[in-house]
Design a protein around this motif. Sequence first.
Motif, PDB file in Angstrom:
ATOM      1  N   ARG B  96     -12.130  -8.310  -0.043  1.00 29.33           N
ATOM      2  CA  ARG B  96     -11.200  -7.460  -0.510  1.00 29.33           C
ATOM      3  C   ARG B  96     -11.702  -7.236  -2.009  1.00 29.33           C
ATOM      4  O   ARG B  96     -11.478  -6.131  -2.483  1.00 29.33           O
ATOM      5  CB  ARG B  96      -9.880  -8.242  -0.432  1.00 29.33           C
ATOM      6  N   THR B 134      -7.531 -13.973   4.483  1.00 23.47           N
ATOM      7  CA  THR B 134      -7.151 -12.300   4.322  1.00 23.47           C
ATOM      8  C   THR B 134      -8.474 -11.552   4.913  1.00 23.47           C
ATOM      9  O   THR B 134      -9.754 -11.946   4.873  1.00 23.47           O
ATOM     10  CB  THR B 134      -7.202 -12.071   2.803  1.00 23.47           C
ATOM     11  N   THR B 135      -7.945 -10.593   5.670  1.00 27.90           N
ATOM     12  CA  THR B 135      -8.945  -9.644   6.140  1.00 27.90           C
ATOM     13  C   THR B 135      -8.564  -8.318   5.848  1.00 27.90           C
ATOM     14  O   THR B 135      -7.730  -8.023   5.683  1.00 27.90           O
ATOM     15  CB  THR B 135      -8.777  -9.811   7.811  1.00 27.90           C
ATOM     16  N   VAL B 136      -9.682  -7.397   5.712  1.00 32.28           N
ATOM     17  CA  VAL B 136      -9.290  -6.096   5.337  1.00 32.28           C
ATOM     18  C   VAL B 136      -9.334  -5.298   6.555  1.00 32.28           C
ATOM     19  O   VAL B 136     -10.226  -5.452   7.457  1.00 32.28           O
ATOM     20  CB  VAL B 136     -10.778  -5.523   4.601  1.00 32.28           C
ATOM     21  N   THR B 155      -4.680  -4.750   3.935  1.00 35.14           N
ATOM     22  CA  THR B 155      -5.282  -6.019   4.242  1.00 35.14           C
ATOM     23  C   THR B 155      -4.148  -6.883   4.999  1.00 35.14           C
ATOM     24  O   THR B 155      -3.032  -6.614   4.972  1.00 35.14           O
ATOM     25  CB  THR B 155      -5.471  -6.774   3.022  1.00 35.14           C
TER      26      THR B 155
END
Lengths: 171, 192
Positions: B96, B134-136, B155
């Motif tokens: 991110r 956290t994932t894009v 996100t």
Amino acid sequence: MSAAAVPVPSRLLGDVSVGDELPELAVDVTATTVVLGALASRDWRPQHHDHHFATERNGLADIFLNTPNQAAWFERFITDWTGPFGRPGRMTFRMRTSVFPGDRMVFGATVTGVATDATGCGWVDLDVALRVGDRVATTCTARVALPVDPSDNPWRRHGDRWDPGGAAAAS
Amino acid sequence: MSADAAGDAGTGAFHDRLRAFEGKTAGPAEVAPDEVNQAMIRHMCEALGDENPVYVDPEAAARSVHGEVVAPPTMLQVWTMRGLRPRPPDDGGNARDDLYAMLDDAGFTGVVATDCRQTYHREVHLGDRLRVVTTVESVSPEKHTALGIGHFVTTRMSYLDAADEPVGDMLFRVLKFRPGTGRVAPSGTGSA
């Protein structure tokens, strides 16, 4: 302990109907509103407390209300209405325009759904709007659980009996 | 023809480079610097004037279903916010942050949040130590918005407790935009 000390639900699912409107909450936003909310939510990026950064680097009109602060205001507005037995399940909001110091924000909401899911949990769906004058700054759909009877409390639900995303088919 | 980020910003090639971040996890889980605590809850509630006693009054909370003080559900993301602490140098990269840096370098230095969806899987107690993964999720093509030319970045944050059980999750979308390229003045109708 006296019986009076034991809290009872102030609003049950059966008290609510589609089309009901929540009492409005009006808040005059100041720089203090913006800055305290940003600091308390650890959102320390300068566009939420530094006027010069917001205007000169970001090209915005002023510092503006940050996301966790908006989420908290929606929660306060909704749970002021439900009372402490109301349990937020999901909140989805779209910030269309920013909220700045000097704005008077007015929260309003309409009940769009009343249902009991497959686990017996009572749910109210709300369409919420944060307005500034005639401008809708943020729209929000919220799903909040209410007790289905005086002995029920959504906060006691865990695991498979708590389905805030609505995966279980609502009846 | 320039191949640098500023040169090809706005073209499909730049969007392709941004989209390469989609599906990537933003580094290891970020652990909250502090346990869920009464002081931070009180600060948040006093900033808003929220008087729900289960957040700040141990006696009232003890009589409630919780039996103890709980945090407002919408404080979900607060516990792991980094504040101004820099990213640890040895955390192996952060998709991110790297994506945001690529947009900054291309002139998309402005940022506003546009969409947020929070889901609350369990109540949060004093002493909980939360972490977030956290994932894009997605990066939009270049858009002309009222604020300016930019890209929407979405996100997904998964908040877990110390036992890796889900506490809540959040979808979060921001607009990264070029200041001064908007169609209208950014003041909206507010802040007279």
